[in-house]
Write a protein that holds these residues in place. Structure first.
Motif, PDB file in Angstrom:
ATOM      1  N   MET A   1       0.829  -1.192   0.000  1.00 31.03           N
ATOM      2  CA  MET A   1       0.000   0.000   0.000  1.00 31.03           C
ATOM      3  C   MET A   1       0.868   1.248   0.000  1.00 31.03           C
ATOM      4  N   VAL A   2       0.404   2.253  -0.713  1.00 29.82           N
ATOM      5  CA  VAL A   2       1.099   3.538  -0.612  1.00 29.82           C
ATOM      6  C   VAL A   2       0.072   4.575  -0.175  1.00 29.82           C
ATOM      7  N   ARG A   3       0.456   5.311   0.855  1.00 30.93           N
ATOM      8  CA  ARG A   3      -0.425   6.334   1.411  1.00 30.93           C
ATOM      9  C   ARG A   3       0.282   7.682   1.296  1.00 30.93           C
ATOM     10  N   LEU A   4      -0.477   8.758   1.529  1.00 28.09           N
ATOM     11  CA  LEU A   4       0.119  10.079   1.343  1.00 28.09           C
ATOM     12  C   LEU A   4       1.223  10.348   2.366  1.00 28.09           C
ATOM     13  N   ILE A   5       1.228   9.631   3.482  1.00 31.82           N
ATOM     14  CA  ILE A   5       2.301   9.839   4.470  1.00 31.82           C
ATOM     15  C   ILE A   5       3.664   9.534   3.856  1.00 31.82           C
ATOM     16  N   THR A   6       3.746   8.458   3.047  1.00 32.50           N
ATOM     17  CA  THR A   6       5.050   8.163   2.430  1.00 32.50           C
ATOM     18  C   THR A   6       5.189   8.890   1.092  1.00 32.50           C
ATOM     19  N   HIS A   7       4.071   9.056   0.364  1.00 33.10           N
ATOM     20  CA  HIS A   7       4.161   9.794  -0.901  1.00 33.10           C
ATOM     21  C   HIS A   7       4.750  11.184  -0.679  1.00 33.10           C
ATOM     22  N   ASN A   8       4.371  11.814   0.447  1.00 33.17           N
ATOM     23  CA  ASN A   8       4.834  13.175   0.708  1.00 33.17           C
ATOM     24  C   ASN A   8       6.334  13.244   1.004  1.00 33.17           C
ATOM     25  N   LEU A   9       6.953  12.097   1.237  1.00 38.15           N
ATOM     26  CA  LEU A   9       8.393  12.068   1.525  1.00 38.15           C
ATOM     27  C   LEU A   9       9.215  11.659   0.310  1.00 38.15           C
ATOM     28  N   LEU A  10       8.518  11.284  -0.757  1.00 37.96           N
ATOM     29  CA  LEU A  10       9.177  10.577  -1.841  1.00 37.96           C
ATOM     30  C   LEU A  10       9.448  11.483  -3.043  1.00 37.96           C
ATOM     31  N   ALA A  11      10.723  11.569  -3.419  1.00 38.17           N
ATOM     32  CA  ALA A  11      11.096  12.272  -4.642  1.00 38.17           C
ATOM     33  C   ALA A  11      11.628  11.237  -5.635  1.00 38.17           C
ATOM     34  N   CYS A  12      11.775  11.646  -6.878  1.00 38.70           N
ATOM     35  CA  CYS A  12      12.342  10.755  -7.897  1.00 38.70           C
ATOM     36  C   CYS A  12      13.821  10.535  -7.587  1.00 38.70           C
ATOM     37  N   HIS A  13      14.301   9.284  -7.752  1.00 38.77           N
ATOM     38  CA  HIS A  13      15.715   9.043  -7.448  1.00 38.77           C
ATOM     39  C   HIS A  13      16.514   8.584  -8.669  1.00 38.77           C
ATOM     40  N   VAL A  14      16.010   8.904  -9.853  1.00 41.58           N
ATOM     41  CA  VAL A  14      16.803   8.661 -11.064  1.00 41.58           C
ATOM     42  C   VAL A  14      18.039   9.563 -11.017  1.00 41.58           C
ATOM     43  N   ARG A  15      19.197   9.018 -11.442  1.00 41.79           N
ATOM     44  CA  ARG A  15      20.446   9.795 -11.392  1.00 41.79           C
ATOM     45  C   ARG A  15      20.303  11.097 -12.183  1.00 41.79           C
ATOM     46  N   GLY A  16      20.741  12.183 -11.588  1.00 39.22           N
ATOM     47  CA  GLY A  16      20.701  13.473 -12.262  1.00 39.22           C
ATOM     48  C   GLY A  16      19.366  14.173 -12.149  1.00 39.22           C
ATOM     49  N   CYS A  17      18.347  13.485 -11.678  1.00 33.63           N
ATOM     50  CA  CYS A  17      17.024  14.109 -11.554  1.00 33.63           C
ATOM     51  C   CYS A  17      16.933  14.703 -10.153  1.00 33.63           C
ATOM     52  N   THR A  18      17.387  15.956 -10.014  1.00 30.82           N
ATOM     53  CA  THR A  18      17.548  16.502  -8.672  1.00 30.82           C
ATOM     54  C   THR A  18      16.723  17.760  -8.421  1.00 30.82           C
ATOM     55  N   SER A  19      16.073  18.302  -9.447  1.00 28.43           N
ATOM     56  CA  SER A  19      15.220  19.465  -9.180  1.00 28.43           C
ATOM     57  C   SER A  19      13.856  19.237  -9.816  1.00 28.43           C
ATOM     58  N   ASN A  20      12.834  19.865  -9.244  1.00 26.95           N
ATOM     59  CA  ASN A  20      11.460  19.684  -9.716  1.00 26.95           C
ATOM     60  C   ASN A  20      11.077  18.201  -9.765  1.00 26.95           C
ATOM     61  N   ASN A  21      11.682  17.387  -8.889  1.00 25.59           N
ATOM     62  CA  ASN A  21      11.433  15.937  -8.909  1.00 25.59           C
ATOM     63  C   ASN A  21      10.493  15.498  -7.784  1.00 25.59           C
TER      64      ASN A  21
END
Ligand code: ZN
Lengths: 213, 124
Positions: free
Chosen positions: B1-21
């Motif tokens: 399950m994914v809930r907003l509690i973890t969604h709100n902590l999660l950014a994209c972790h693809v290499r080089g994807c460091t802004s607006n992610n």
């Protein structure tokens, strides 16, 4: 029989039948519970606070259930879909992610109040391919750097794991230090071949939680 | 399950994807509501971790408009507010769909409530 991590990658080794077997084996359950309780003790969390924790290699949620009982909220990551499937069937409370920890995390800075990991770290010492991005130091470095960022300051991350050699311990601790962690190794029952347990206790900042209460 | 509690902590972790992610954008979601134990002390302790605007916008994208535009200070949060926050963070489960990175467009599929965060070798 050789160690699981020497036989196949975790997501292959823990296929459907292994995942079920591992989870329903009462001896595994007992050992996992003992190691989880010890890891939580080493986290030294402030008493009577409900915190947000990360379970690294959460598997079927055996450790997560203990975190639930203690009143914490947790998220768990694991690379083995079959293990996560068993966790779903057991209706654990944590949020689950299919994730290869050697690829690093995307959690925002300070997301977690602590992390535990039971019998997982040794998997990072293997290389799934000969590509440089898959060398153990590269895998460990992505893991520790992004974990360090995801933990609040101060906090701790405690890993029970099975090193095969002292060189492996040296490699792991040196990469963790480079990522910013303090701390080191704790060995329980060092003189018993059977009961011996190795814990890596890493600290962000002082590692000492200031209690609100 | 994914809930907003973890969604709100999660950014994209693809290499080089460091802004607006952040935040990842939910697509084609199927939701399930499940009751969770209400714990006001946990919520107050967790509030400083939240990116409030991202939480409000994401909740809206899931057709939940219950959150105020501004969050109160944790110690000033009343029961009415905390119960709403509890529901949004812990009781809305995204069971199917995907999360899309607003920067690099990487798609993290969600199946059976579990997001697939695995990357390809060239994304490391
Ligand atoms: Zn991205």
């Amino acid at each position: 029989m050789s160690r699981p991590e020497a036989q196949a990658p975790a997501e292959i080794y823990y296929g459907d039948s292994e995942a079920q077997k591992y989870t329903s084996n009462t001896r595994n359950q007992r050992i996992q519970a003992e190691m989880t309780n010890r890891a939580i003790e080493l986290l030294a969390l402030p008493p009577d606070e409900s915190l947000f924790l990360l379970d690294i290699g959460c598997g079927s949620g055996l450790s997560g259930e203990i975190l639930d009982e203690l009143g914490h909220v947790w998220a768990g990551v694991d690379i083995a879909p079959s293990m996560l499937q068993v966790a779903l069937e057991r209706e654990v409370d944590g949020d689950l992610f299919l994730q290869d920890i050697s690829q690093g995390f995307g959690f925002r800075p300070g997301s977690f109040d602590g992390a535990i990991s039971i019998s997982v770290l040794q998997w990072l010492l293997t290389s799934p391919t000969s590509h440089p991005t898959n060398s153990p130091p590269a895998r460990l470095s992505r893991f520790f750097t992004t974990l360090y960022a995801a933990l609040r300051n101060p906090s701790r991350a405690v890993f029970q794991f099975y090193p095969e050699t002292d060189d492996q311990i040296t490699l792991i601790t040196s990469v963790a230090r480079k990522a910013g962690f303090g701390g080191g190794i704790v060995v329980d029952y060092p003189n018993s071949k059977k009961a011996r347990k190795v814990f890596l206790c890493l600290m962000v900042g002082s590692g000492k939680y200031a209690s609100n209460t | 399950m994914v809930r907003l509690i973890t969604h709100n902590l999660l950014a994209c972790h693809v290499r080089g994807c460091t802004s607006n992610n952040f935040p990842l954008v939910f697509k084609d979601v199927q939701l399930q509501l499940k009751e969770a134990e209400y714990n006001p002390d946990f919520l107050r302790g967790f509030m400083p971790k939240l990116e409030w605007k991202a939480l409000v916008d994401t909740a809206k994208s899931l057709n939940n408009q219950s959150l105020p535009d501004q969050a109160p200070e944790p110690q000033a949060a009343n029961e009415e507010f905390l119960k709403i926050l509890h529901h949004v963070l812990l009781e809305i489960h995204v069971e199917e769909g995907a999360m899309l990175c607003p920067n690099c467009s990487h798609v993290y599929p969600i199946s059976n409530g579990i997001p697939n965060m695995l990357l390809q070798e060239h994304e490391l």
